[in-house]
Enzyme design. Structure first.
Site, PDB file in Angstrom:
ATOM      1  N   HIS A   1       8.295 -10.394  -0.925  1.00  0.00           N
ATOM      2  CA  HIS A   1       7.517 -11.294  -0.072  1.00  0.00           C
ATOM      3  C   HIS A   1       8.366 -12.390   0.529  1.00  0.00           C
ATOM      4  O   HIS A   1       7.832 -13.400   0.962  1.00  0.00           O
ATOM      5  CB  HIS A   1       6.371 -11.920  -0.874  1.00  0.00           C
ATOM      6  CG  HIS A   1       5.282 -10.946  -1.208  1.00  0.00           C
ATOM      7  ND1 HIS A   1       5.412 -10.006  -2.197  1.00  0.00           N
ATOM      8  CD2 HIS A   1       4.056 -10.757  -0.683  1.00  0.00           C
ATOM      9  CE1 HIS A   1       4.311  -9.266  -2.270  1.00  0.00           C
ATOM     10  NE2 HIS A   1       3.472  -9.708  -1.360  1.00  0.00           N
TER      11      HIS A   1
ATOM     12  N   GLU B   1      -1.699  -1.953   8.367  1.00  0.00           N
ATOM     13  CA  GLU B   1      -0.840  -2.492   9.422  1.00  0.00           C
ATOM     14  C   GLU B   1      -0.461  -1.465  10.482  1.00  0.00           C
ATOM     15  O   GLU B   1      -0.459  -1.772  11.667  1.00  0.00           O
ATOM     16  CB  GLU B   1       0.450  -3.086   8.827  1.00  0.00           C
ATOM     17  CG  GLU B   1       0.313  -4.494   8.282  1.00  0.00           C
ATOM     18  CD  GLU B   1      -0.350  -4.529   6.921  1.00  0.00           C
ATOM     19  OE1 GLU B   1      -0.635  -3.456   6.365  1.00  0.00           O
ATOM     20  OE2 GLU B   1      -0.585  -5.644   6.420  1.00  0.00           O
TER      21      GLU B   1
END
Lengths: 373, 390
Positions: free
Chosen positions: A165, A96
């Site tokens: 998450h 990322e």
């Protein structure tokens, strides 16, 4: 341009048509759609928005994990690799920080990247580029370097995915001047706001919700037109009411509408505001509503401390204090990392009954005024 | 010099008009001149370029002038900082001038450059001017970022100079993104991402290099190895300080960064390589005379002997001075005069920058967005200070 979004349905044949098309779960009488009989899912809305913007502007390209050959981790980018080719739909390694920095650099040089984070939890690996490389550049360079980039992906809780998450990043990103932060709820929101985000010359954080991807919403012809877009910074009154204002965004809008149905049976008319834009926040719409209803419940999925609701409450205290007849109520996710067990998870996210309870409190806890009989 | 056979001594070309007028007859000849670099290039998985660098008398004189201007500018900034006219951080580049000057000589303004916070001289190389540089350092409205950026945030977009970044290592993926855009648009240009030996260990660098190699982006990663990441010497920070090899599957070249001709040759080579084959790493062996920033004396982690040793043996400006004199392109007095003129130029620019006012208070709220949609922004007390963003 905003007719479909703003049109309030009166009585008559149009209303009847709309009512026949509505899903039983929510009372959408005041939704304001000129029904053309079409429904699309949020997923389709996002996919078509990406497709149309890529078609209209060759400098728009997509980058992220699995956006290409896998057709998108959540199938949002399905078909786009076939249509636009690997130069414009780029599968990245799981890095990322690297690919977000590359996206921002491409935006410096005038391209219009749409960077997908598989979920916004992973955006933390790249957050320096979102904040320091993207959000602040236009200011530090006194307008020389603008960054027309969109960071999009699912945000907030899914189902049973656990603590790492499930976080909602709306408050974190909306904290930063230089960013715009959008949170669609319906298919119309998804299409209009994503198109506006891609066309916008500034960095936009676009917070989707995994559990909304499969939900269908009615859309008008206007919404389906490729020139459609929604204004950034404007909230939508999803349901008009007069007794209490409920602000919400993303998935929580649906919950607020359900709560409003229940409240209406008790004689409490709730006005539900779909924020659509977390930054800029439509303070004018929120305050106008509270000045009308005199009571406010803020609703969000994320952690409560320093959250979106805290900002909304402060805005109302600053601008409309005298209009409040009750303390502002706040419904948010529990102040704990997201647990896995289903019963604990249920306790960690707002439920419809929490919203109803808070609205009741706001309505029956009036501060007696000296002059009241 | 050892390789005398490779040196062609040309008579200094003097324009007749200048000679008649009695003007300084410093050579402005563009007749090619070949000079050998001080040392050979060391390479990693690629054949190094030749040590013979083509230049011209005019170019050598320009090198001398540009580097001297930069040197004087940085020394003047030191004084301004001590006089508290420059605030916050100030990272000076004196000693490293050859890297930016050599690079610029090998490329065009269509090529992009991005660096970290030691950016004043790179701004100048890209066509920046002294007044806007000093004004920015002093936070004035005619500064190159209108006083809103400061020392670490100089930009010049019309010359494809993208700053000016304060976060160590972030500029490397950004630079690879610039290269991505160049490739996307099928331009025949490249991007140089400059970083230090300290930044060379950043993970995001390797992430960006991996993607650049996979996608064959025309990205050139330039490690300005001045051997110290703030106060930490390279041997304490990097298990492998062979930065030109750290690309692993990406070719690399080690260059004497104090030799402007070697830098020029390496950048020319790298540009051709990047357009044809994708990323390449250049390690410039260079040195900074100042500490990391003006808050760092620069002498607690290195000896004064080391600093003065480099100044005596490897100073980039002195090297070019020797070349100019050896080739009879100018006299020592002429070069001294040029330096005096440069001092005056710098002093005049500082005086002009000092005259300029600070930005209007309204600038607090400008450029937050390109399109602000008329939303409100707030000062510390929003009941006192608020503005509408255009």
């Amino acid at each position: 341009m905003l007719g479909a979004a703003r049109r309030q349905l009166g009585s008559g044949p149009m209303l009847g048509q709309v009512l026949r098309r509505l899903r039983p779960a929510s009372a959408d009488a005041a939704r304001g759609y000129a029904a053309a009989g079409k429904e699309i899912t949020v997923r389709e809305a996002l996919n078509t928005a990406l497709d149309e913007e890529m078609s209209a502007d060759p400098s728009v390209f997509l980058m992220g994990e699995e956006v290409g050959e896998y057709q998108g981790a959540y199938k949002i980018t399905k078909g786009l690799l076939d249509k636009y080719g690997p130069d414009r739909v780029l599968d990245t390694p799981i890095t990322e920080a690297g690919f977000t920095g590359i996206g921002v650099g491409a935006a410096y040089q005038g391209l219009r990247p749409v960077i997908e984070f598989m979920t916004f939890n992973f955006s933390m690996q790249a957050i320096d580029h979102i904040i320091n490389s993207a959000a602040k550049s236009n200011y530090m360079s006194a307008g020389q370097i603008n960054v027309p980039i969109v960071f999009r992906g699912p945000n907030g809780a899914a189902a049973g995915v656990g603590a790492q998450h499930s976080q909602c990043y709306a408050a974190w990103y909306a904290h930063v001047p230089g960013l715009k932060v959008l949170a669609p709820y319906s298919a119309e929101d998804a299409r209009g706001l994503l198109k506006a985000a891609i066309r916008d010359p500034d960095p936009v954080v676009f917070l989707e919700n995994e559990l909304l991807y499969g939900e269908s919403f009615p859309v008008s012809d206007e919404v389906l037109d490729s020139s459609f877009s929604l204004p950034i910074g404007k909230a939508k009154i999803e349901r008009k009411g007069k007794d209490v204002t409920i602000t919400a965004f993303s998935k929580m809008v649906g919950y607020a509408l359900q709560a409003a149905d229940i409240l209406s049976k008790e004689g409490i008319s709730a006005e539900v505001i779909n924020l659509r834009s977390i930054r800029p926040l439509d303070r004018a719409a929120i305050n106008a509503s509270v000045r009308k209803t005199n009571r406010l419940v803020t609703l969000e999925e994320g952690f409560p401390q320093h959250g979106v609701g805290a900002e909304i409450c402060m805005s109302v205290v600053e601008e409309s204090f005298e209009y409040l007849d009750a303390p502002v109520e706040r419904i948010a996710g529990a102040d704990v990392p997201m647990p896995y067990a289903a019963n604990l998870e249920r306790l960690a996210v707002p439920q419809v009954e929490d919203i109803v309870r808070a609205a009741r409190r706001a309505c029956y806890r009036a501060v007696p005024l000296a002059a009241t009989a | 010099m050892a390789a005398a056979a490779l040196l062609r001594r040309l008579p200094a070309a003097r324009s007749p008009a200048a000679a008649l007028m009695g003007a300084r007859p410093i050579s402005d000849s563009t007749t090619p001149l070949t000079i050998e670099t001080s040392m050979p290039f060391t390479s990693h998985i690629v054949d190094p370029p030749s040590r013979d660098v083509t230049t011209t008398p005019a170019e050598l004189v320009t090198f001398f002038r540009d580097m001297s201007l930069m040197r004087r500018m940085e020394i003047a900034a030191d004084s301004l900082y001590k006089a508290k006219l420059i605030r916050g951080f100030c990272h000076l580049y004196d000693g490293q001038e050859a890297v930016t000057v050599g690079m610029e000589a090998a490329i065009t303004r269509k090529d992009s450059i991005i660096t970290a916070y030691r950016d004043h001289c790179i701004y100048m190389s890209r066509g920046g001017d002294l007044v806007t540089a000093f004004a920015e350092l002093m936070g004035r409205k005619i500064g190159c970022s209108r006083g809103k950026g400061g020392s670490m945030h100089f930009y010049k977009k019309d010359a494809n100079f993208y700053g000016g970044h304060g976060i160590v290592g972030a500029q490397v993926p950004l630079g690879c993104g610039l290269a991505f855009a160049q490739k996307y648009r099928k331009e025949d240009s490249v991007s140089f991402a400059l970083y230090g030996d300290g930044a060379a260990n950043q993970g995001q660098l390797f992430e960006a290099l991996n993607i650049s190699a996979l996608w064959k982006l025309p990205a050139i990663l330039v490690c300005e190895n001045n051997h110290y990441g703030m106060g930490t010497a390279e041997w304490r920070a990097a298990k492998s300080p062979s930065y030109y090899k750290r690309g692993d599957y990406v070719p690399g070249l080690k260059v004497d960064g104090m030799d402007v001709l070697a830098v020029k040759q390496a950048c020319k080579f790298a540009k051709e390589h990047a357009i044809a084959n994708g990323p390449i790493v250049l390690e410039m062996d260079t040195y900074r005379y100042h500490g990391h920033s003006m808050s760092d004396p620069g002498s607690t982690y290195r000896t004064r002997d080391e600093i003065s040793g480099v100044r005596q043996e490897r100073d980039p400006i002195e090297r070019v001075r020797k070349l100019i004199l050896a080739h009879d392109l100018a006299t020592p007095a002429e070069l001294k005069d040029m330096e005096k003129e440069i001092r005056k130029e710098v002093d005049t620019a500082i005086a002009q920058a000092k005259e300029s006012p600070m930005p209007d208070a309204s600038e607090l709220f400008t450029n937050v967005y390109v399109k602000g949609f008329g939303v409100e922004s707030f000062g510390a007390d929003r009941k006192e200070l608020r503005a509408t963003l255009p």
